[in-house]
Design a protein around this motif. Structure first.
Motif, PDB file in Angstrom:
ATOM      1  N   ARG A 286       4.624  37.141  -2.067  1.00 60.13           N
ATOM      2  CA  ARG A 286       3.407  37.016  -1.277  1.00 60.13           C
ATOM      3  C   ARG A 286       3.432  37.979  -0.095  1.00 60.13           C
ATOM      4  N   SER A 303      -1.990  38.491  -0.403  1.00 59.80           N
ATOM      5  CA  SER A 303      -1.819  38.572  -1.849  1.00 59.80           C
ATOM      6  C   SER A 303      -0.797  37.525  -2.259  1.00 59.80           C
ATOM      7  N   ASP A 304      -1.171  36.693  -3.211  1.00 58.29           N
ATOM      8  CA  ASP A 304      -0.286  35.663  -3.743  1.00 58.29           C
ATOM      9  C   ASP A 304       0.028  36.007  -5.192  1.00 58.29           C
ATOM     10  N   ARG A 307      -2.813  37.845  -6.712  1.00 55.29           N
ATOM     11  CA  ARG A 307      -4.148  37.269  -6.501  1.00 55.29           C
ATOM     12  C   ARG A 307      -4.560  37.480  -5.045  1.00 55.29           C
ATOM     13  N   THR A 309      -6.312  37.129  -1.477  1.00 59.79           N
ATOM     14  CA  THR A 309      -6.794  36.061  -0.602  1.00 59.79           C
ATOM     15  C   THR A 309      -7.353  36.683   0.674  1.00 59.79           C
ATOM     16  N   SER A 327      -8.717  34.042  -4.836  1.00 59.66           N
ATOM     17  CA  SER A 327      -9.094  34.412  -6.196  1.00 59.66           C
ATOM     18  C   SER A 327      -8.211  33.659  -7.179  1.00 59.66           C
ATOM     19  N   HIS A 328      -8.769  33.348  -8.355  1.00 60.60           N
ATOM     20  CA  HIS A 328      -8.053  32.577  -9.357  1.00 60.60           C
ATOM     21  C   HIS A 328      -8.569  32.935 -10.738  1.00 60.60           C
ATOM     22  N   GLU A 329      -7.707  32.751 -11.763  1.00 57.93           N
ATOM     23  CA  GLU A 329      -8.106  33.100 -13.119  1.00 57.93           C
ATOM     24  C   GLU A 329      -9.276  32.262 -13.609  1.00 57.93           C
TER      25      GLU A 329
END
Length: 342
Positions: A286, A303-304, A307, A309, A327-329
């Motif tokens: 992260r 960033s995770d 993803r 953020t 953000s997520h799939e």
């Protein structure tokens, strides 16, 4: 239509996880998975890269040592809809907490985390022995109507203690004394989960620590900044969940580490850069940055594990309000947090 499809997707996900638990596959991997979601819009807006930077009421989650940096009583709360809109989500995720400073630079905190999913449809087993039988015999085909509905409720209560330890390090006659801070913290957590008629509970322990070096003293240069390192050991007792089906699930130890650097451009404008990682499951990397100015506005980006953020916050009197976009799939996620300092 979109909400209906999302509901089906989430229901299928719950069903798969329940089936895997019942079939004894991937033992323990999904135990207490709701505790991996994260707490606090501030931290989540930075990608969760705050193991060395957590210093508000949500620090109990990221690194309980950070609670020792709190000097006034704080109430914290977060609302996190899991997929769907803020007003009508598919699942609701909440956090409420109280942090109280004590004498001797010690702090105690109590926090509650809850994930709730209502109206999960339950469908009967398919009739017939094969798809061909159902194709040829219309009476064997499913109607698409659920037999009923069940709910998923997952709760955790954290009781935390943190203590600040600080001293001045003498590096010799050519240097001033350098201030070193080594706070530590401890979580005791009680966890309870209920999915339909299935129930489980367990106890766990987390331990965290930080090392904070004031670079102003080290380099004898005002504004050099603050360098921090953080470490948290989650589930050091290998948290065990006991189900009423006599099944036992054990959560493995997780090592979460992080570094952070905070630099003050002016008295009223600072920027913080953070990097985090952890070891459990497939691990995670992260990154996060926070720009804080004029004692009332903050902008964040992170960033995770790839993803993106983002988030922002502002202060009005004694109230801090924060928002984060993740953000997520499956769908974008939103987080809203409030912190009241007395």
């Amino acid at each position: 239509m979109r909400r209906f499809l999302s509901k089906i997707r989430y229901s299928v996900l719950i069903a798969v996880v329940m089936w895997m638990a019942g079939a004894n596959l991937y033992a323990g991997k999904y135990a207490n998975a709701f505790l991996d979601i994260g707490c606090g819009a501030r931290a989540l807006g930075m990608g969760g890269a705050v193991t060395a930077h957590a210093d508000d009421g949500t620090a109990f989650y990221w690194n309980p040592a950070g609670l020792s940096l709190i000097r006034k009583v704080q109430f914290t709360g977060m609302y996190g809809p899991q997929f769907g809109s803020l007003a009508d989500p598919l699942a609701a995720y909440h956090q409420l907490g109280l942090t109280i400073p004590l004498r001797g630079q010690a702090v105690i905190a109590v926090n509650w985390i809850c994930l709730a999913v209502d109206q999960i449809p339950v469908y009967p087993e398919l009739a017939g022995n094969s798809f061909y039988e159902r194709l040829m015999n219309a009476t064997l085909r499913p109607s698409g109507e659920p037999q009923g509905y069940l709910s998923d409720s997952e709760n955790a209560v954290f009781i935390s203690f943190a203590k600040q330890n600080a001293f001045f390090l003498d590096l010799g006659w050519d240097f001033q004394h350098v201030r070193i801070e080594i706070p530590f913290g401890l979580n005791f957590k009680w966890i309870r989960q209920q999915i339909g008629d299935y129930q489980a509970s367990g106890l766990g322990v987390d331990v965290g620590g930080m090392l904070r070096i004031h670079l102003d003293d080290l380099f004898q240069f005002p504004g050099a900044g603050l360098l921090s390192a953080g470490l948290q050991l989650q589930d050091v007792t290998r948290t065990s969940m006991s189900w009423n089906t006599r099944r036992q699930e054990t959560v493995p130890l997780n090592l979460r580490w992080g570094t952070a650097y905070r630099h003050a451009f002016r008295d009223d404008l600072t920027v913080t850069f953070c990097v985090d990682g952890e070891t459990r499951w497939e691990g995670a990397t992260r990154f996060g940055v926070e720009l804080f100015g004029w004692d009332r506005i903050a902008l964040r980006l992170g960033s995770d594990s790839g993803r993106i953020t983002a988030g922002a916050g502002f202060r009005v009197l004694k109230l801090w309000a924060d928002y984060a976009f993740l953000s997520h799939e499956l769908d974008a996620l939103h987080r809203v947090s409030l912190t009241v300092t007395l």
